[in-house]
Design an enzyme around this catalytic site. Structure first.
Site, PDB file in Angstrom:
ATOM      1  N   ARG A 109     -13.129   6.027   5.272  1.00  0.00           N
ATOM      2  CA  ARG A 109     -13.109   6.558   6.641  1.00  0.00           C
ATOM      3  C   ARG A 109     -12.889   8.065   6.571  1.00  0.00           C
ATOM      4  O   ARG A 109     -11.790   8.554   6.813  1.00  0.00           O
ATOM      5  CB  ARG A 109     -11.949   5.948   7.439  1.00  0.00           C
ATOM      6  CG  ARG A 109     -11.998   4.459   7.712  1.00  0.00           C
ATOM      7  CD  ARG A 109     -10.699   3.971   8.364  1.00  0.00           C
ATOM      8  NE  ARG A 109      -9.532   4.332   7.557  1.00  0.00           N
ATOM      9  CZ  ARG A 109      -9.091   3.623   6.519  1.00  0.00           C
ATOM     10  NH1 ARG A 109      -9.690   2.514   6.184  1.00  0.00           N
ATOM     11  NH2 ARG A 109      -8.050   4.049   5.824  1.00  0.00           N
ATOM     12  N   TYR A 151       0.884  -1.176   0.000  1.00  0.00           N
ATOM     13  CA  TYR A 151       0.000   0.000   0.000  1.00  0.00           C
ATOM     14  C   TYR A 151       0.915   1.217   0.000  1.00  0.00           C
ATOM     15  O   TYR A 151       0.752   2.125   0.797  1.00  0.00           O
ATOM     16  CB  TYR A 151      -0.803  -0.091   1.315  1.00  0.00           C
ATOM     17  CG  TYR A 151      -2.100   0.630   1.425  1.00  0.00           C
ATOM     18  CD1 TYR A 151      -3.089   0.538   0.446  1.00  0.00           C
ATOM     19  CD2 TYR A 151      -2.383   1.371   2.580  1.00  0.00           C
ATOM     20  CE1 TYR A 151      -4.310   1.167   0.619  1.00  0.00           C
ATOM     21  CE2 TYR A 151      -3.596   2.006   2.751  1.00  0.00           C
ATOM     22  CZ  TYR A 151      -4.565   1.893   1.760  1.00  0.00           C
ATOM     23  OH  TYR A 151      -5.776   2.502   1.932  1.00  0.00           O
ATOM     24  N   GLU A 202      -0.638  -0.982 -10.480  1.00  0.00           N
ATOM     25  CA  GLU A 202       0.438  -1.309  -9.541  1.00  0.00           C
ATOM     26  C   GLU A 202       1.675  -1.807 -10.281  1.00  0.00           C
ATOM     27  O   GLU A 202       1.603  -2.242 -11.428  1.00  0.00           O
ATOM     28  CB  GLU A 202      -0.004  -2.430  -8.580  1.00  0.00           C
ATOM     29  CG  GLU A 202      -1.264  -2.116  -7.807  1.00  0.00           C
ATOM     30  CD  GLU A 202      -1.443  -3.001  -6.578  1.00  0.00           C
ATOM     31  OE1 GLU A 202      -0.505  -3.751  -6.239  1.00  0.00           O
ATOM     32  OE2 GLU A 202      -2.523  -2.920  -5.967  1.00  0.00           O
ATOM     33  N   HIS A 214      -2.560   7.352  -2.769  1.00  0.00           N
ATOM     34  CA  HIS A 214      -3.664   6.396  -2.871  1.00  0.00           C
ATOM     35  C   HIS A 214      -4.252   6.116  -1.486  1.00  0.00           C
ATOM     36  O   HIS A 214      -5.473   6.104  -1.310  1.00  0.00           O
ATOM     37  CB  HIS A 214      -3.158   5.095  -3.509  1.00  0.00           C
ATOM     38  CG  HIS A 214      -4.157   3.980  -3.493  1.00  0.00           C
ATOM     39  ND1 HIS A 214      -5.286   3.975  -4.293  1.00  0.00           N
ATOM     40  CD2 HIS A 214      -4.214   2.824  -2.765  1.00  0.00           C
ATOM     41  CE1 HIS A 214      -5.985   2.866  -4.066  1.00  0.00           C
ATOM     42  NE2 HIS A 214      -5.359   2.151  -3.141  1.00  0.00           N
ATOM     43  N   GLN A 237     -15.684  -5.158  -1.051  1.00  0.00           N
ATOM     44  CA  GLN A 237     -14.627  -4.768  -0.107  1.00  0.00           C
ATOM     45  C   GLN A 237     -15.185  -3.981   1.078  1.00  0.00           C
ATOM     46  O   GLN A 237     -14.820  -4.238   2.234  1.00  0.00           O
ATOM     47  CB  GLN A 237     -13.586  -3.924  -0.855  1.00  0.00           C
ATOM     48  CG  GLN A 237     -12.365  -3.536  -0.026  1.00  0.00           C
ATOM     49  CD  GLN A 237     -11.295  -2.823  -0.867  1.00  0.00           C
ATOM     50  OE1 GLN A 237     -11.415  -2.722  -2.088  1.00  0.00           O
ATOM     51  NE2 GLN A 237     -10.260  -2.326  -0.210  1.00  0.00           N
ATOM     52  N   ASP A 282      -4.376  -5.005 -10.058  1.00  0.00           N
ATOM     53  CA  ASP A 282      -4.987  -5.660  -8.904  1.00  0.00           C
ATOM     54  C   ASP A 282      -6.474  -5.301  -8.865  1.00  0.00           C
ATOM     55  O   ASP A 282      -6.910  -4.429  -8.125  1.00  0.00           O
ATOM     56  CB  ASP A 282      -4.268  -5.197  -7.625  1.00  0.00           C
ATOM     57  CG  ASP A 282      -4.723  -5.964  -6.406  1.00  0.00           C
ATOM     58  OD1 ASP A 282      -4.859  -7.191  -6.505  1.00  0.00           O
ATOM     59  OD2 ASP A 282      -4.944  -5.332  -5.362  1.00  0.00           O
ATOM     60  N   LYS A 287     -10.780  -8.977  -3.766  1.00  0.00           N
ATOM     61  CA  LYS A 287      -9.502  -8.939  -4.475  1.00  0.00           C
ATOM     62  C   LYS A 287      -9.150 -10.246  -5.162  1.00  0.00           C
ATOM     63  O   LYS A 287      -8.423 -10.234  -6.161  1.00  0.00           O
ATOM     64  CB  LYS A 287      -8.377  -8.636  -3.471  1.00  0.00           C
ATOM     65  CG  LYS A 287      -8.494  -7.290  -2.782  1.00  0.00           C
ATOM     66  CD  LYS A 287      -8.051  -6.166  -3.699  1.00  0.00           C
ATOM     67  CE  LYS A 287      -7.943  -4.852  -2.937  1.00  0.00           C
ATOM     68  NZ  LYS A 287      -7.346  -3.810  -3.785  1.00  0.00           N
ATOM     69  N   GLU A 316      -6.637  -1.523 -10.302  1.00  0.00           N
ATOM     70  CA  GLU A 316      -5.614  -0.808  -9.523  1.00  0.00           C
ATOM     71  C   GLU A 316      -4.301  -0.906 -10.290  1.00  0.00           C
ATOM     72  O   GLU A 316      -3.847  -1.991 -10.635  1.00  0.00           O
ATOM     73  CB  GLU A 316      -5.478  -1.396  -8.113  1.00  0.00           C
ATOM     74  CG  GLU A 316      -6.688  -1.112  -7.244  1.00  0.00           C
ATOM     75  CD  GLU A 316      -6.448  -1.320  -5.752  1.00  0.00           C
ATOM     76  OE1 GLU A 316      -5.588  -2.150  -5.400  1.00  0.00           O
ATOM     77  OE2 GLU A 316      -7.111  -0.636  -4.949  1.00  0.00           O
ATOM     78  N   TYR A 325     -14.392  -6.010   4.650  1.00  0.00           N
ATOM     79  CA  TYR A 325     -12.967  -5.829   4.958  1.00  0.00           C
ATOM     80  C   TYR A 325     -12.643  -5.652   6.438  1.00  0.00           C
ATOM     81  O   TYR A 325     -11.463  -5.728   6.812  1.00  0.00           O
ATOM     82  CB  TYR A 325     -12.368  -4.696   4.127  1.00  0.00           C
ATOM     83  CG  TYR A 325     -12.394  -3.323   4.754  1.00  0.00           C
ATOM     84  CD1 TYR A 325     -13.573  -2.610   4.820  1.00  0.00           C
ATOM     85  CD2 TYR A 325     -11.233  -2.748   5.271  1.00  0.00           C
ATOM     86  CE1 TYR A 325     -13.594  -1.351   5.371  1.00  0.00           C
ATOM     87  CE2 TYR A 325     -11.251  -1.498   5.823  1.00  0.00           C
ATOM     88  CZ  TYR A 325     -12.431  -0.791   5.887  1.00  0.00           C
ATOM     89  OH  TYR A 325     -12.451   0.456   6.446  1.00  0.00           O
TER      90      TYR A 325
END
Lengths: 437, 437
Positions: free
Chosen positions: B153, B139, B211, B144, B250, B243, B263, B209, B254
């Site tokens: 959140r 991560y 990556e 991101h 999610q 990804d 995922k 995603e 999660y």
């Protein structure tokens, strides 16, 4: 659904005398492991436990005593890992079980040939039963989830998704070892609640987790879903799993993506894989509390709700370095039972594949810590010591909140029910070494 | 630390004429893939990209043109997966790179022999470059993490551990496929914020995603830590990684153990692995903001802070079903750069092993989505559409918040710096199929 058949008959006796009355490996069990002569450089191969002996499947396969699916499976069981056998699926594995059961029964015509295929278990060492292709750990005990949740999130112990979603996360396969595994205490980052900066050093809150492991048998392709009614056909068997946990590392690292270094330093499994067939007599009905939601349709089947759980007695023991030196036997820390699991093995498999995720023969699914409803049935020190606040005093006067260097944890599992022969899982032992500086 | 040497000389030309001036695979690149003749049943084997050709390493190995480490590595590169080559470590891989570079340079004595080892890339198909032994996703983009955190959140976008811990979690290896992968839209549980009961059905918020993938080379044993100063010696090379993520699944699943079914339905990688050696000229210094803490000692080295990042330009494109039918080329969604990563590849490797977790040749570490500091540099639709609130209008008039069936996502990566030959990663393409009902 596996049916009870002649291989489960409690009256059946083996010509291997140590199997008769054995509480672990009677002829009704017939679990598989990978073994070789202890301390030797001989080849790893599959074996079947029978009493105090191992039936060497490499030798058995060469005898070509069986035919069809049973012989195909016997040849697969002769390999250096059980992945091929696992992938053959339920039909071939059932055929091998029946053939082995008959061949090991008193009066079998194969006795003379098979006597030459036995090795005493106390002369053997065990390898990993298979190459673990992917490892997933679930969280299927609501008692564990509630107890741990109350320590990590006092205001919000059981999250709203728990009764709907069989919560799981991916684990690390490279650090899974077989019983006997010893590993250094992990080091890593931790942070005290009132500190502004994290610490770095050996884990101070090292714990075990008492789990069952589920091995996937026949696999699936990308995009293929496993219906709940067929999920058990994809389970080859089960083992005991100690999912060691570094609680202080976990608390600091786990948000927002879950546990990582707190788990992947080691996980230890028992060498013997007890097959789905052997577990058939120990099916159990778990009834959700009336106030709980029923599982969504994809996680529901009549068979799963009637007998999807398994009655497996679990126990966990500690043997400290001092106890070993004084030749004290391990002391029991707790007992629990897998029958309390909120989600069944079939539900774990179906949920895992519902999005099309491919399952592979040799995948290992951890059940999550199997704590029972009573506080003393907890499957981890975190729970038994209330997050490290209440230390345990052992019989020799030592105290523990979390594990010390030199501690060995021993886990055992057994199935006992009236009308069935008792079968066991053997045990899994793992030992903590000092941290590497 | 890999040094710049003759293999990086931008003036070096190859006798393979298409390599000269090629912006992907000039002689300074020399990446590895697993390939075979397209549509054939011939054996998978390793190959090296040179211009528009593939150098067939199975044929090269048989010629025994090289000696010592280089020949050992050439033989490993001839296998059906690159795991053995990866495990040989930096010394052997550097020796092979030098030998290949010299043999492919204009005027090489080996030209005549090697001309018989070439296959045009447009006649080839690609397999997975290796068996992915374990997959971990990190991560490492703070941009991101902040953007996504603010959606999941809002009160607490970047958690307190982010600037101390290279946050990562385990992923699923069984669903990783090579470019060209097509997979059905995942189905699963989701829950609307105001609903009391979850829904079940096809994902409505399917995302990509952008990556980078890091392949581990030389592995380690249980309990062995990789010092930050040696971490890059354990990195064989890199690829592009998509990804795929199911955002609605999610959000509901999660907590508390991280993403799982959101995922593991698919992850797609580019076929070519660009080696650590090839990337040496593109090292980059990333400077943490002065107000941020410095990494803990185990994550710090002079070399890492001076040049531990990599300047790799990333871009992401979409080609919808309508665009394909109209023969429109893919449309760019965003551009970013790996140089913005808050944690370097070396830090990811060192952190992963700090607790003694064994690394294995063929382990894949995802970098996490590489969003840049600007909003338009976002590496996912979740970010580009502000959580699905602001739809994108494509050039052909179609709109997207999340991905539709038939959409293909194409990702590209390239290294361009003054004084160095430009090298590329090729691309990774993946396509969404309708959900299986």
């Amino acid at each position: 659904m596996t049916l009870i058949n002649e291989t489960h008959d409690p009256a059946r006796k083996s010509w291997v005398s140590s199997a008769n009355g054995d509480m672990q490996f009677p002829i009704q069990n017939l679990p598989f492991a990978i073994f070789r002569e202890a301390g030797s450089q001989s080849s790893w191969r599959g074996g079947v436990a029978i009493g105090e002996q191992i039936l060497d499947m490499a030798k058995v396969a060469k005898l070509t005593l069986f035919s069809g699916d049973a012989q195909t499976a016997a040849q697969a069981a002769a390999e250096a890992s059980l992945n091929t056998l696992m992938g053959l699926g339920e039909k071939a594995n059932s055929a091998l079980r029946l053939a082995l059961s008959q061949a090991l029964t008193q009066g079998s015509e194969h006795q003379a040939a098979l006597e030459g295929c036995l090795l005493p278990q106390n002369s053997a060492e065990y390898g990993m039963p298979c190459h673990v292709t992917d490892y997933t750990d679930f969280y299927s005990s609501i008692h564990h989830a509630t107890a741990v949740g109350s320590l990590f999130r006092p205001d919000n112990p059981l999250l709203p998704n728990y009764k709907w979603v069989p919560i799981g996360y991916h684990g690390r396969s490279s650090s899974i070892g077989v019983s006997g595994q010893a590993f250094p205490r992990p080091v890593g980052q931790t942070k005290k609640p009132d500190a502004s900066v994290p610490d770095f050093g050996p884990c101070q809150r090292l714990d075990y987790e008492l789990e069952m492991g589920v091995f996937i048998g026949q696999g699936t392709q990308l995009g293929q879903r496993i219906d709940i009614s067929k999920a058990e056909q994809h389970i080859f068997g089960m083992c005991i799993l100690n999912d060691w946990s570094a609680r202080d590392i976990q608390a600091w690292e786990y948000q927002p993506l879950g546990p990582f270094l707190a788990k992947n330093f080691a996980s230890t499994i028992s060498p013997w894989v007890i097959t789905t067939q052997a577990l058939a007599p120990f099916r159990h009905k778990f009834t959700r509390p009336e106030t709980d939601p029923q599982p969504l349709a994809y996680l529901s089947s009549e068979q799963n709700s009637q007998s999807g759980n398994l009655d497996i007695e679990l126990s966990c023991f500690i043997q400290t370095e001092s106890m070993r030196q004084a030749k004290h036997t391990p002391q029991r820390l707790s007992e629990s039972n897998f029958k309390h699991a909120y989600w069944t093995p079939a539900q774990l498999v179906t949920h895992h594949s519902v999005n099309g995720c491919p399952m592979t023969p040799g995948d290992l699914l951890g059940s999550g810590t199997q704590s029972g409803p009573e506080a003393e049935e907890a499957g981890s020190l975190l729970e038994l010591t209330q997050g490290g606040k209440k230390s345990l005093t052992l019989d020799n006067g030592e105290t523990r909140t979390f594990l010390q260097d030199g501690d060995a944890i021993i886990m055992r599992a057994q199935c006992r029910l009236d009308g069935a022969a008792t079968i066991g899982f053997g045990e899994v032992v793992g030992t903590i070494l000092p941290a590497l500086v």
